[in-house]
Motif scaffolding. Structure first.
Motif, PDB file in Angstrom:
ATOM      1  N   GLU A  40     -16.853  13.080 -22.152  1.00 15.25           N
ATOM      2  CA  GLU A  40     -15.784  13.724 -22.895  1.00 15.25           C
ATOM      3  C   GLU A  40     -14.419  13.247 -22.395  1.00 15.25           C
ATOM      4  O   GLU A  40     -13.512  12.972 -23.170  1.00 15.25           O
ATOM      5  N   ASP A  62     -21.970  15.404 -21.352  1.00 12.01           N
ATOM      6  CA  ASP A  62     -21.574  14.977 -20.021  1.00 12.01           C
ATOM      7  C   ASP A  62     -20.050  15.041 -19.970  1.00 12.01           C
ATOM      8  O   ASP A  62     -19.363  14.440 -20.793  1.00 12.01           O
ATOM      9  N   LYS A  63     -19.515  15.803 -19.009  1.00  8.94           N
ATOM     10  CA  LYS A  63     -18.062  15.988 -18.898  1.00  8.94           C
ATOM     11  C   LYS A  63     -17.335  14.643 -18.784  1.00  8.94           C
ATOM     12  O   LYS A  63     -16.253  14.438 -19.343  1.00  8.94           O
ATOM     13  N   VAL A  81     -14.747  14.454 -12.319  1.00  8.94           N
ATOM     14  CA  VAL A  81     -14.523  15.182 -13.567  1.00  8.94           C
ATOM     15  C   VAL A  81     -13.686  16.447 -13.360  1.00  8.94           C
ATOM     16  O   VAL A  81     -13.575  17.283 -14.248  1.00  8.94           O
TER      17      VAL A  81
END
Lengths: 373, 426
Positions: free
Chosen positions: B411, B407-408, B186
């Motif tokens: 996204e 939650d990154k 991420v």
């Protein structure tokens, strides 16, 4: 297309009936012009100009005819329909001023009506061009000869329409027909169905010479107004037609001595739908003729453009001929005396007298209920 | 030889005075064959793996396994090379310092390439522009190549180059080769990687975990090997008085091609489409014409697919002016669908960008609109992804609340998949 003054139109040969005919042969397609009429660019194989994108119509979809300087017509696919089932053929000479104009409107619900209508106008025009009925010289015999000639012409047209579809076709081809034969002295007209012949004199009232074979006309005969009768959903149901299942080939016909100047207009319902009343159509015609220097082709083009502007819901055909009384003609009142002209003295034979009676109301529609709307 | 076909979906009827024509053109390719084996010419594959320090042992091991799977998937005879990228770009295989920088795959090179991959160590920074420039030079060292495809794997931001440097490198590579980009973890920037993929006619996606990496590499190479048409152009002819408003690929992904046109023939713009396998792509094309008289019919565009100078298929976009409001008021369902899908992609990207800036009101409005559009156009995949970022109060009105703890990875998945569209037809 325009062959210039005095050049004879050459009819194509109608295929003999013995030739096998498919129930649905491809639509008549004539070669596209190679130069775009709008911008002069090259026309692509897809039928559109490679420069400006204009859709270039085939000759079947847009045909212009002006075989003599005083007569011309346009037959156009219109806006909404995918095929041009109208057809037009004109034969004419400048000297003497002689013309044969035939318009057919194929019935949409029948097979191959585009093929049938084209075959019919060509055969009928060819036949009428080579037969000039004279009779024995008396008005009566001339009228009889004219009837006989027109009856044969209608039969010729019918054969062409019948020949357009094979026996296996469920809905054999069908079409209407309107014709006019113009000689220096007189005009003969006839029709089957609802294609029309109008007389638009320079002075005096415009008249519809043809008599429709349609439900609307039947209602009008029964006393209902034109506006009301033509607004009916069955208005376009025709009661006579050419084709395999035609029940009556007796045309409505008339003859008129030429003793006044004006315009003869032969057209399909694609035009008159938007101006049926002779007075309304005369108004449209006057506007279309403005600035055209009396060019029949230019006026016919303007009439077709006008009908296109009204929506172009049907195929559109308009052919017009400039009528001038021969030198030395005796002006009469009303402007045109209907009747078969004798050699020296005018015969007061009313056009109505030679108009054939309408088919009786019984059996006015075929099981197929053909309409050409 | 591949078979291309095209279908045009539009309402050609225009009201009096109307000037704009919209159409969806579907182009389908069949019997594309295997890349490099259709007689069209040789093809090349380059695998670029991020070997920066941030990869760490777990991601690095997964990347090595994935690169080996990719080497196994490359068809014999295909030219290939392996690039190890950090703040500099290293040619890992073939181990040459000059001359031809690629070799043709066979069992010997396959074994040696895998041995080279085992030597990768996570070390150094990240300068993706330099990786791209090396790939460009490697492809250029084999003049016989007609198809050029690369995979780029990264895990982090492009720390060791200024954005302008990366942009310049991307520009230098446009039209030279295609690249599919994948990000792991991420810590990478979706916008940065999307820029590369969009310019170089590839895709971008997030790889959720290292375990999935080998399968992803396999699929990317397999798809590339299935593209037997190495390069094709979308050509759009318009009349001399017309203006092309936009040319967009709208399926399988939204991609605006409008600014990529070059004059290919008189009145004809050509747009790059890269390689084709057995697949369908939809294009949304907007043309502006001078209004014509009622009853006039004209061509608004000829849309063609061309390989070299051969036109393999052509669709016609038409314009017919009509006074009938029943005809002119109709909107083509295909045009409506993809107009919505294009707006959906923008709404997601703009919503996430606003959220990253801390602008929650804008983000809420944009993502709400996205939820509404996803529902309207039946894009359930987008709805599912949006659901992980917002609480949907009412999808019909587009009323949403931003989730507090996102939650990154979810996204990023929403962002990378934003351009993916659903089809209106089966």
């Amino acid at each position: 297309m325009n062959d210039g003054p005095g050049v004879l139109w050459q009819p194509d040969e109608v295929p003999p009936e013995t030739e096998p005919v498919l129930s649905r042969p491809p639509t008549v397609v004539s070669a596209l012009p190679s130069v775009c009429p709008a911008c002069g660019g090259e026309v692509g194989i897809d039928g559109y100009c490679t420069q400006c994108g204009t859709k270039v119509k085939s000759q079947r979809d847009h045909d212009e005819q002006a075989p003599a300087s005083w007569v011309g017509g346009v037959c156009d696919i219109g806006v909404v329909h995918a095929r041009n089932e109208d057809a037009l053929a004109i034969a004419a000479t400048d000297q003497p001023r002689r013309a044969v104009i035939v318009v057919c409107d194929g019935v949409t619900t029948s097979d191959c009506s585009d093929v049938a209508s084209l075959a019919a106008v060509r055969a009928t025009t060819a036949f009428l061009w080579q037969s000039e009925p004279q009779g024995m010289g008396t008005p009566e015999s001339k009228a009889a000869a004219m009837r006989s000639t027109v009856t044969t012409a209608i039969a010729t047209a019918n054969e062409a329409v019948v020949g357009a579809t094979g026996p296996e076709s469920v809905t054999g081809a069908a079409a209407t027909l309107a014709l006019a034969v113009v000689t220096p002295e007189s005009i003969v007209h006839a029709n089957i169905g609802d294609s029309r012949v109008y007389w638009l004199p320079d002075e005096g009232e415009a008249v519809q010479w043809s008599t429709d074979h349609s439900m609307a006309q039947m209602e009008m005969d029964a006393g209902i107004s034109r506006a009301e009768a033509e607004a009916s959903p069955y208005a376009h149901t025709i009661t006579k037609w050419l084709g395999r299942d035609a029940t009556d080939l007796e045309p409505a016909l008339g003859e008129h001595r030429i003793d006044a100047a004006g315009w003869l207009l032969v057209c399909s319902d694609g035009l008159w739908n938007y101006a049926s009343d002779p007075a309304d159509l005369a108004e449209v015609f006057t506007e279309a003729a403005e600035g055209k220097n009396g060019s029949p082709l230019a006026i016919a083009t303007a009439l077709v453009d006008w009908a296109t502007d009204q929506g172009g819901h049907d195929n559109i055909t308009a052919a017009c001929a400039r009528i001038e009384p021969p030198e030395g003609a005796v002006p009469a009142s009303p402007a045109v005396v209907a009747g078969a002209a004798a050699d020296d003295e005018p015969t007061p034979l009313d056009a109505e007298d030679v108009t054939m009676p309408m088919m009786p109301p019984a059996g006015v529609t075929s099981p197929l209920d053909p309409t050409d709307g | 030889m591949a078979l291309f076909t095209s279908t045009v979906y539009q309402n050609e009827f225009l009201a009096r005075g109307s000037t704009d024509v919209n159409a969806i053109v579907t182009i389908t390719c069949a019997e594309a064959g295997v890349a490099g084996q259709t007689g069209a010419g040789d093809v090349g594959e380059i695998i670029m793996v991020d070997t920066s320090a941030s990869m760490g042992r777990i991601n690095m091991d997964a990347a090595k396994r994935a690169a080996m799977v990719a080497v196994d998937t490359i068809v014999d005879g295909t030219w290939f090379s392996i690039v190890a990228g950090s703040h500099q770009a290293y040619l890992a295989y073939p181990r040459v310092s000059h001359g031809a920088g690629m070799v043709q795959m066979n069992s010997e090179h396959r074994t040696k390439a895998k041995q080279a991959i085992t030597l990768f160590r996570a070390d150094g920074g990240t300068a993706m522009g330099s990786w791209l420039l090396l790939a460009r030079k490697l492809f250029a060292s084999i003049p016989s190549l007609v198809g050029k495809h690369a995979i780029l794997l990264t895990d982090g931001e492009n720390h060791n180059e200024a954005p302008e440097q990366l942009d310049a490198s991307i520009r230098a590579c446009i039209g030279q080769f295609q690249v599919d980009c994948r990000g792991i973890g991420v810590d990478w920037q979706v916008g940065e990687i999307r820029k590369i993929a969009q310019a170089l006619l590839g895709t971008v996606d997030v790889i959720p975990g290292p375990a999935e990496l080998p399968q992803v590499f396999h699929d990317l190479i397999a798809r590339s090997m299935g593209r037997g048409v190495p390069d094709a152009q979308l050509r759009v002819w318009t009349p001399q008085d017309a203006q092309i408003l936009f040319v967009r690929q709208v399926s399988p992904e939204v991609e605006d091609l409008s600014r990529r046109g070059t004059l290919a023939a008189p009145l004809t713009q050509a747009y790059p489409t890269g390689a084709w396998g057995d697949e369908s792509r939809d294009y949304h094309i907007g043309i502006r014409l001078p209004a014509k008289a009622i009853g006039t019919e004209q061509l608004a565009a000829r849309v063609q697919l061309a390989v070299n100078t051969d036109i393999l298929t052509q669709g016609l976009i038409k314009a017919r002016w009509s006074a009938d409001p029943v005809l002119t008021a109709r909107i083509s369902p295909e045009v409506a669908h993809y107009t919505g899908q294009t707006e959906l992609a923008s709404a997601i990207q703009e919503g996430l960008a606003a959220k990253a800036m801390g602008d929650e009101p804008t983000s809420t409005v944009k993502l709400g609109r996205a939820v509404q559009l996803a529902a309207e156009t039946g894009n359930t995949e987008a709805t599912d992804r949006l659901r992980k970022v917002v609480d949907i109060v009412d999808a019909v009105t587009g009323t949403v609340r931003l989730k507090k703890n996102i939650d990154k990875a979810d996204e990023m998945a929403l962002d990378t998949a934003s351009t993916r569209t659903t089809r209106i037809r089966g």
